[in-house]
Design a protein around this motif. Structure first.
Motif, PDB file in Angstrom:
ATOM      1  N   LEU A   1      38.012  42.572  39.599  1.00 32.25           N
ATOM      2  CA  LEU A   1      38.616  41.241  39.568  1.00 32.25           C
ATOM      3  C   LEU A   1      39.990  41.250  38.921  1.00 32.25           C
ATOM      4  CD1 LEU A   1      35.467  39.193  38.674  1.00 32.25           C
ATOM      5  CD2 LEU A   1      36.853  38.885  40.701  1.00 32.25           C
ATOM      6  N   LEU A   2      40.228  42.185  37.996  1.00 27.97           N
ATOM      7  CA  LEU A   2      41.444  42.076  37.176  1.00 27.97           C
ATOM      8  C   LEU A   2      42.505  43.119  37.489  1.00 27.97           C
ATOM      9  CD1 LEU A   2      39.869  41.158  33.748  1.00 27.97           C
ATOM     10  CD2 LEU A   2      40.804  39.665  35.488  1.00 27.97           C
TER      11      LEU A   2
ATOM     12  N   ILE B   1      41.762  33.188  36.910  1.00 27.05           N
ATOM     13  CA  ILE B   1      40.870  34.233  37.420  1.00 27.05           C
ATOM     14  C   ILE B   1      39.848  34.626  36.366  1.00 27.05           C
ATOM     15  CG2 ILE B   1      42.478  36.086  36.795  1.00 27.05           C
ATOM     16  CD1 ILE B   1      40.335  36.240  39.909  1.00 27.05           C
TER      17      ILE B   1
ATOM     18  N   VAL C   1      35.848  35.659  36.357  1.00 30.36           N
ATOM     19  CA  VAL C   1      35.322  36.880  35.728  1.00 30.36           C
ATOM     20  C   VAL C   1      34.179  36.514  34.793  1.00 30.36           C
ATOM     21  CG1 VAL C   1      35.868  38.832  34.244  1.00 30.36           C
ATOM     22  CG2 VAL C   1      37.561  38.010  35.865  1.00 30.36           C
TER      23      VAL C   1
ATOM     24  N   LEU D   1      33.003  45.198  38.446  1.00 29.91           N
ATOM     25  CA  LEU D   1      33.146  43.741  38.361  1.00 29.91           C
ATOM     26  C   LEU D   1      34.445  43.364  37.648  1.00 29.91           C
ATOM     27  CD1 LEU D   1      31.227  41.415  39.094  1.00 29.91           C
ATOM     28  CD2 LEU D   1      30.619  41.329  36.697  1.00 29.91           C
ATOM     29  N   ILE D   2      34.636  43.920  36.436  1.00 30.40           N
ATOM     30  CA  ILE D   2      35.813  43.546  35.645  1.00 30.40           C
ATOM     31  C   ILE D   2      37.075  44.136  36.279  1.00 30.40           C
ATOM     32  CG2 ILE D   2      36.867  43.671  33.365  1.00 30.40           C
ATOM     33  CD1 ILE D   2      33.966  43.913  32.275  1.00 30.40           C
TER      34      ILE D   2
END
Lengths: 73, 222
Positions: B22-23, A39, A43, B18-19
């Motif tokens: 996604l995480l 992933i 990113v 964004l970060i």
């Protein structure tokens, strides 16, 4: 302006190579970019994308500001 | 480098969306899997479209109250970004649908109606560009823009809630259902993703407005 583009291209090149090179290793190491179904690769791609877009947006913004200043004179 | 505070805030919020988007942890669901993270990016497109279209119609009304080419420039610039956001929302929705609903276009009521809403907005530009007289173009455009914005409300809000849809939250308020988004997701969606993309849309619109103000300055000061 040309200096800025050259500098940006250099940074961009180093970021890309640092992301791409570890992927060529034969042995799978426990590096972050390969964990969690890779992933972090996504990113990284999106971060590069958005960074590029923002730099572009900021540069247009500054160009228009300069034009506005010139027009006022 | 000078950059106004809200543009910096926009960059910070979108980076966080964004970060984090996604995480950070999300609910684990069958079929959706990790694509649930698309909520942070696909849905704010529609919020952003609504926000810039509201700005656009505000300036159209301002034009009708007190005609001036500047109001027209503002209205058309915001509407442009609105249609861009809508198109991006539709495309990202189709990509998402391809892997969750099985095909990109399943004639879902929200798909059809958002396409109709976009076409109504596209007609705004067709109508504007077909009129050569500047004042007439601005006035007819302003009147039509109010109609186009009014059509957003039934097409994006009222009718989808009355019909069966593949989208979640059909029988109530989409997005506010705790089964669709849990508190972890709300921490990214509401404070970062939605305002971030709205600010980005306004930023792009203001650039376009400033550009038009320079290129049309002969008309503005005439």
């Amino acid at each position: 302006m040309r200096k800025f583009i050259v500098r940006f291209a250099f940074c961009f090149f180093f970021v890309i190579t640092s992301l791409v090179l570890p992927a060529q290793q034969e042995v799978e190491m426990a590096d972050t970019m390969r964990s969690n179904g890779k992933i972090y690769v996504v990113v990284a791609v999106l971060l590069v994308l958005f960074t590029g877009l923002f730099i572009y947006l900021i540069r247009i913004d500054r160009k228009i500001s300069r034009l506005e200043k010139e027009n006022k004179q | 480098m000078k950059l106004s505070w809200w543009k910096l805030l926009c960059i910070v919020l979108l980076s966080y969306a964004l970060i984090g988007g996604l995480l950070m942890e999300v609910p684990r669901k069958a079929i959706l899997n990790e694509t649930i993270r698309n909520i942070y990016f696909h849905v704010p497109m529609w919020f952003g479209m609504m926000a810039v279209c509201a700005c656009s119609v505000y300036h159209s009304i301002a034009y009708l109250r007190k005609p001036g080419l500047l109001s027209d420039i503002r209205a058309v610039s915001y509407a442009e970004v609105g249609i861009l956001y809508g198109a991006l929302g539709l495309i990202t929705g189709m990509i998402w649908a391809n892997y969750t609903w099985g095909k990109p276009w399943s004639n879902d009521i929200k798909q059809i109606l958002s396409a109709i809403a976009l076409l109504i907005y596209a007609a705004y530009f067709v109508l504007r560009n077909s009129i050569t007289d500047l004042d007439k173009r601005a006035r007819v455009g302003a009147v039509y823009n109010i109609f186009a914005f009014a059509m957003l409300i039934p097409t994006l809000y009222v009718i989808p809630r009355m019909m069966e849809s593949l989208h979640p939250g059909g029988q109530g308020n989409p997005g506010a259902d705790p089964r669709d988004m849990d508190s972890r997701m709300h921490m990214i969606f509401w404070p970062a993703a939605v305002p971030g993309f709205i600010m980005l849309g306004i930023w792009i619109s203001t650039l376009s407005i400033r550009f038009r103000k320079i290129s049309d300055k002969n008309l503005l000061h005439a």
